[in-house]
Scaffold this active site. Structure first.
Site, PDB file in Angstrom:
ATOM      1  CD  GLU A 272      -3.131   0.712   2.200  1.00 42.71           C
ATOM      2  OE1 GLU A 272      -4.186   1.362   2.131  1.00 42.71           O
ATOM      3  OE2 GLU A 272      -2.906  -0.120   3.104  1.00 42.71           O
ATOM      4  CG  HIS A 293       8.684 -29.173   2.076  1.00 42.55           C
ATOM      5  ND1 HIS A 293       9.346 -30.346   1.789  1.00 42.55           N
ATOM      6  CD2 HIS A 293       9.201 -28.733   3.248  1.00 42.55           C
ATOM      7  CE1 HIS A 293      10.213 -30.607   2.757  1.00 42.55           C
ATOM      8  NE2 HIS A 293      10.155 -29.642   3.643  1.00 42.55           N
ATOM      9  CE  LYS A 404     -10.694   2.205   3.148  1.00 46.04           C
ATOM     10  NZ  LYS A 404     -10.065   3.076   4.171  1.00 46.04           N
TER      11      LYS A 404
END
EC number: 5.3.1.9
Length: 431
Positions: A272, A293, A404
């Protein structure tokens, strides 16, 4: 914090940074340090975050949560920087006097399951929103409040608020006499971990807030006008130099499960803050030794667009591995799980270097409050330094604000033109 960037040098890594390049970059670091130092001293927006170890009052937080000291669980209701910092501190330092949980998404299944499992009459709720209008946070809080009321619990006796000076959440706190702490002025949420935003749950759990802030102050004291003298700046400068040379992905890989949430917090901080103007490394979260792994194959043999940041504490608790007579496994007997994990760390580091992939080692003394405070502070300082070197606006997040506004418009929370983009979505449906 201890930093080793040797495996990111040219001649070891591809891409890599030559020592001459680092010397030239150090002049830029010195100028950036002057800008950062001035911003911190004048408490400018964003830079004020690097003053939090001095401006945060641990005693004030502890007084606010004192009525909740008997809690068996603490639930943080927030999102992004209003939740990840608290989760990171609680996870890294362990249970303490209470279990810690986070409600930072609006998935109804998660909310239902968590509220059904919590001992609501013994749960402290910490609600965090600077504006007091964050849709996800307020929606979740309304759900939590209703669940408490339905269970016969007086939610006003179990709730503490951290918010701005005004707004719906502040008004609610005033109306019901809730303990209320201030979101620090001039500090973006993702940089707010060393404030009431990140420390309230730790205080309820009985963790050492003074130690966390002391670690942060040690980071402040270590800031210096050279990447060779300051681990935080050394890391930020190395990341910037590697990105310029093509390492556009930064894999953060802690070798301690209690630091797994730190990788989550770091991902928001890095993405951000630095993802601007077509620039910025993509943070990837991994966990050693587990992800050796599942991901190491890609890092060694995939695209050459990555560098790996390996993180570990130098001290670990002991857990002996029992002796065994099983053929091929006897070498493990009499050793220790921590010794094995450190061997995995060093083997991964050597494996990446052998493949020419740049990697950086970060170590802290132990997984305790002071070392954690230093690690969090240095990560923030590294991010600010990288932003200065890149020339981006580190402390803003316009892309997040766009989303938003679009969501709020869709929910009927106002007339926002961003919501119109949803209706205009191009579709190619395959069923």
């Amino acid at each position: 914090m201890h930093l080793d960037i040797g495996n990111a040098l040219a001649g070891i890594a591809r891409p890599g940074v030559s020592r001459d390049s680092l010397d030239r970059l150090d002049d830029c670091v010195a100028r950036a340090h002057e800008r950062i130092e001035r911003g911190v001293e004048e408490r400018e927006f964003g830079y004020a975050a690097l003053a939090l170890p001095e401006t945060t009052a641990a005693a004030e937080i502890e007084r606010a949560v004192a009525p909740l000291a008997d809690s068996e669980a603490v639930l943080t209701v927030g999102i992004g920087g209003s939740a990840l910092g608290a989760a990171t501190v609680s996870a890294a330092l362990g249970r303490g006097d209470a279990d810690a949980y986070v409600l930072d998404n609006v998935d109804p299944r998660r909310a239902n399951e968590l509220l059904a499992a919590l001992p609501l009459s013994e749960t402290a709720v910490h609600v965090v929103s600077r504006s007091g209008t964050t849709a996800e946070t307020l929606a979740n809080f309304l759900v939590v409040r209703e669940a408490m009321a339905d269970a016969g619990v007086d939610w006003t006796e179990r709730t503490v608020v951290t918010t701005g000076e005004d707004g719906p959440l502040r008004a609610l706190a005033d109306e019901h006499g809730l303990p209320a702490l201030d979101v620090p002025e001039g500090v973006p949420g993702r940089f707010s971990v060393l404030s009431s935003v990140g420390l309230v749950p730790a205080a309820i759990q009985g963790h050492d807030l003074d130690g966390l802030l002391a670690g942060g102050r040690a980071g402040m004291d270590a800031l210096a006008p050279s990447l060779y003298e300051c681990p935080a700046y050394g890391y930020g400068a190395a990341c910037h130099a590697l990105e310029v040379r093509g390492a556009t992905t930064n894999v953060l890989m802690p070798y301690a499960e209690r630091l797994e949430y730190f990788a989550e917090w770091f991902a928001q901080l890095w993405a951000e803050s630095l993802g601007k103007d077509g620039l910025g490394q993509t943070p990837v979260r991994a966990l050693g030794a587990t992800d050796q792994h599942s991901q190491l194959q890609l890092y060694r043999a995939g695209r050459r667009d990555k560098h790996v940041t390996l993180v570990r504490p130098r001290e670990r608790p002991e857990r002996a591995i029992p002796e065994t007579g099983i053929e091929g496994l006897s070498y493990l007997g009499g050793s220790d799980l921590g010794t094995l994990l450190d061997a995995e760390f060093e083997a991964t580091e050597a494996s990446l270097a052998a493949a020419g992939l740049p990697n950086v080692r970060i170590e802290i003394d132990a997984l305790d409050a002071e070392s954690l405070g230093r690690l969090l502070y240095d990560a923030e300082a590294a991010c600010v330094l990288a932003g200065e070197l890149m020339g981006v606006s580190t402390f803003t997040q316009p892309a997040v604000e766009w989303g938003k506004r679009a969501a709020r418009g869709l929910l009927g929370g106002g007339d926002f033109e961003e919501a119109e983009a949803v209706a205009g979505k191009e579709r190619l449906v395959i069923e």
